[in-house]
Design an enzyme around this catalytic site. Structure first.
Site, PDB file in Angstrom:
ATOM      1  N   THR A 144      31.582 -13.749  48.131  1.00 12.57           N
ATOM      2  CA  THR A 144      30.285 -14.226  48.619  1.00 12.57           C
ATOM      3  C   THR A 144      30.309 -14.333  50.135  1.00 12.57           C
ATOM      4  OG1 THR A 144      28.728 -16.076  48.810  1.00 12.57           O
ATOM      5  CG2 THR A 144      30.900 -16.654  48.028  1.00 12.57           C
ATOM      6  N   ASP A 146      28.550 -16.309  51.621  1.00 13.52           N
ATOM      7  CA  ASP A 146      28.305 -17.728  51.920  1.00 13.52           C
ATOM      8  C   ASP A 146      29.587 -18.529  52.135  1.00 13.52           C
ATOM      9  OD1 ASP A 146      25.675 -17.117  51.609  1.00 13.52           O
ATOM     10  OD2 ASP A 146      25.350 -18.308  49.802  1.00 13.52           O
ATOM     11  N   ARG A 192      22.660 -20.587  51.784  1.00 11.63           N
ATOM     12  CA  ARG A 192      21.688 -21.544  51.222  1.00 11.63           C
ATOM     13  C   ARG A 192      21.996 -23.011  51.528  1.00 11.63           C
ATOM     14  NH1 ARG A 192      18.081 -20.912  47.679  1.00 11.63           N
ATOM     15  NH2 ARG A 192      18.588 -18.706  47.567  1.00 11.63           N
TER      16      ARG A 192
HETATM   17  O1  F6P Z   1      24.767 -14.518  47.736  1.00 14.88           O
HETATM   18  C1  F6P Z   1      24.436 -15.488  48.663  1.00 14.88           C
HETATM   19  C2  F6P Z   1      23.183 -15.139  49.408  1.00 14.88           C
HETATM   20  O2  F6P Z   1      23.455 -14.074  50.242  1.00 14.88           O
HETATM   21  C3  F6P Z   1      22.611 -16.343  50.157  1.00 14.88           C
HETATM   22  O3  F6P Z   1      23.156 -16.516  51.399  1.00 14.88           O
HETATM   23  C4  F6P Z   1      21.150 -16.015  50.190  1.00 14.88           C
HETATM   24  O4  F6P Z   1      20.369 -17.173  50.244  1.00 14.88           O
HETATM   25  C5  F6P Z   1      20.965 -15.331  48.890  1.00 14.88           C
HETATM   26  O5  F6P Z   1      22.159 -14.707  48.557  1.00 14.88           O
HETATM   27  C6  F6P Z   1      19.866 -14.312  48.877  1.00 14.88           C
HETATM   28  O6  F6P Z   1      19.861 -13.741  47.638  1.00 14.88           O
HETATM   29  P1  F6P Z   1      18.879 -12.641  47.100  1.00 14.88           P
HETATM   30  O7  F6P Z   1      19.348 -11.348  47.641  1.00 14.88           O
HETATM   31  O8  F6P Z   1      19.029 -12.729  45.616  1.00 14.88           O
HETATM   32  O9  F6P Z   1      17.518 -13.000  47.582  1.00 14.88           O
END
Ligand code: F6P
Length: 422
Positions: A144, A146, A192
């Protein structure tokens, strides 16, 4: 080394990273080298598996060049999903179905490359296997941008996103000085509930760059009035002000700042709201109230797919965790996730280990409060010392006609009925 007669299946889940395919390559290559009969890839993770959508990877990854291309390809080669399995006692049928499919495919080893929500899948499937006497081994492979998985020093994907954020922040700071005119730029960074990525903007502070002026992480309550006061003060003194803000900053009432915009309202299966618009909201407010030129730059998906500037440390570790997962599963482990353990910062040494997935699934690792300064608007030296080794060195793309070449699987553009969506 244990030779296996069984088949392997691997899936990718959650938001992608620039190096998630390097972990896929690590799983594939190690499983093949250790004698796996077939290595299957589930298309769009567990959601696709439930629809019996999978691919035999040996038919598509043919030689070492393909492995090298796969490592350097962003996004998820197999397609991803955000799909939450129900609790076992609430819906046994879905588990019966998954195991029926896995048994039909003669799967002995199951690998899932993902973050904390994806580790929930490994937890539930390994629990169900134990309860029902299944021999299938389930191992999680961390991923991840994150960097919010507990138990591991860091997650593959973070280092490359941090390298991109640090680099782009430097470039934007340089660009802000170009005209003889004052301006404010707000950078919006993903992550997030954890500020690891936003904090990485501080890596831009080095010998030839002063770094961003302020950094706001979701770990600290965001005070819009105080923020505006600080911007006005900086604007009086500086030609160009650059501030990094997490997409996840919240005000004291618990609302995301981006909820104050009339933007996108999308919620995924895990109940996560799509976060976007924080930088735009703040830049517009500064423009109106401070009266200067402003720019809002949302790094958005660029920060997780910039494979042209991956960290070599990161892409190498991503490959290693994939390989380690296979080794551990073939040695009989299940219900665990591979973790990275840092042995030293200088020289940077990191090794792989295993950890109980029950203690990882659904948990979040935040930036420690002591790694954020007292006024809550910058990260400390300890944060920088932690992040810096993870962005070191490069792995250049394989270039064709001036652009990075990728390895891709055409069928992920089809829907479950086989209809081509491209
Ligand atoms: O996987 C984590 C992340 O990259 C977060 O930082 C972000 O808020 C989210 O995914 C966005 O996800 P998606 O592509 O599903 O909108």
């Amino acid at each position: 080394m244990k030779e296996t007669k069984g088949n392997v299946i691997v899936g990718q889940s959650g938001g992608p990273t620039a190096v998630i395919n390097s972990s896929l390559a690590g799983v594939y290559k190690t499983a093949k080298d250790r004698g796996a009969k077939k290595v299957l890839g589930m298309l769009h993770g567990i959601q696709g598996l439930l629809e019996e959508r999978y691919v035999d990877l040996s038919e598509h990854i043919k030689d070492n060049l393909d492995i090298e291309l796969l490592k350097r390809t962003p996004s998820a080669y197999l397609g991803s999903c955000r799909f939450k399995l129900p609790e076992i006692h609430d819906n046994r049928e879905i588990y019966d179905k998954i195991f029926e499919i896995l048994n039909k495919l003669e799967i002995e080893y199951f690998f899932y490359i993902g973050g904390n929500d994806s580790m929930d899948t490994i937890k539930k499937l390994s629990d169900y296997a134990l309860l029902n006497g299944s021999y299938i081994r389930f191992i999680g492979v961390p991923k991840t941008i994150d960097n919010d998985l507990v138990a591991t020093d860091h997650t593959p994907g973070y280092g490359s996103a941090a390298k991109y954020i640090g680099s782009i922040t430097k470039e934007v700071i340089r660009d802000g000085l170009v005209y003889d005119q004052q301006n404010v730029t707000i950078l919006e960074v993903m992550g997030r509930n954890a500020g690891w990525l936003t904090g990485a903007s501080a890596l831009a502070r080095c010998e030839d760059c002063e770094g961003p002026d302020m950094i706001f992480l979701p770990e600290v309550t965001f005070d819009v009035d105080l923020f505006m006061k600080k911007i006005a003060e900086l604007h009086k003194k500086k030609k160009s002000v650059v501030v990094a803000v997490s997409e996840g900053v919240k005000t004291a009432d618990g609302r995301y700042v981006c909820e104050q915009t009339d933007g996108i309202e999308f919620v995924d299966a895990f109940g996560h709201r799509q976060l976007t618009g924080t930088a735009r909201y703040l830049a517009e407010k500064i423009n109106k109230e401070v009266g200067c030129k402003t720019r809002a730059i949302e790094f958005n998906s660029l920060q997780r797919c910039a494979s042209h500037i991956v960290s070599r440390v990161d892409i190498t570790e991503a490959y290693q965790v994939g390989g380690a997962a296979v080794k551990e599963a073939f040695d009989g482990e299940t219900g665990k996730m591979v973790i990275l353990k840092r042995i030293s910062d200088d020289p940077y040494i990191c090794v792989t280990d295993l950890y109980d997935v029950h203690k990882i699934a659904n948990a979040e690792k935040k930036v420690p409060r002591e790694w954020i300064n007292k006024t809550g608007d910058y990260v400390t030296e300890a944060f920088i010392n932690y992040a810096k080794p993870l962005i070191q060195a490069e792995l250049t793309p394989i270039m064709t006609e001036g652009l990075p070449r990728h390895l891709y699987y055409t069928d992920i553009t089809k829907n479950k009925d086989g209809q081509q969506l491209l």
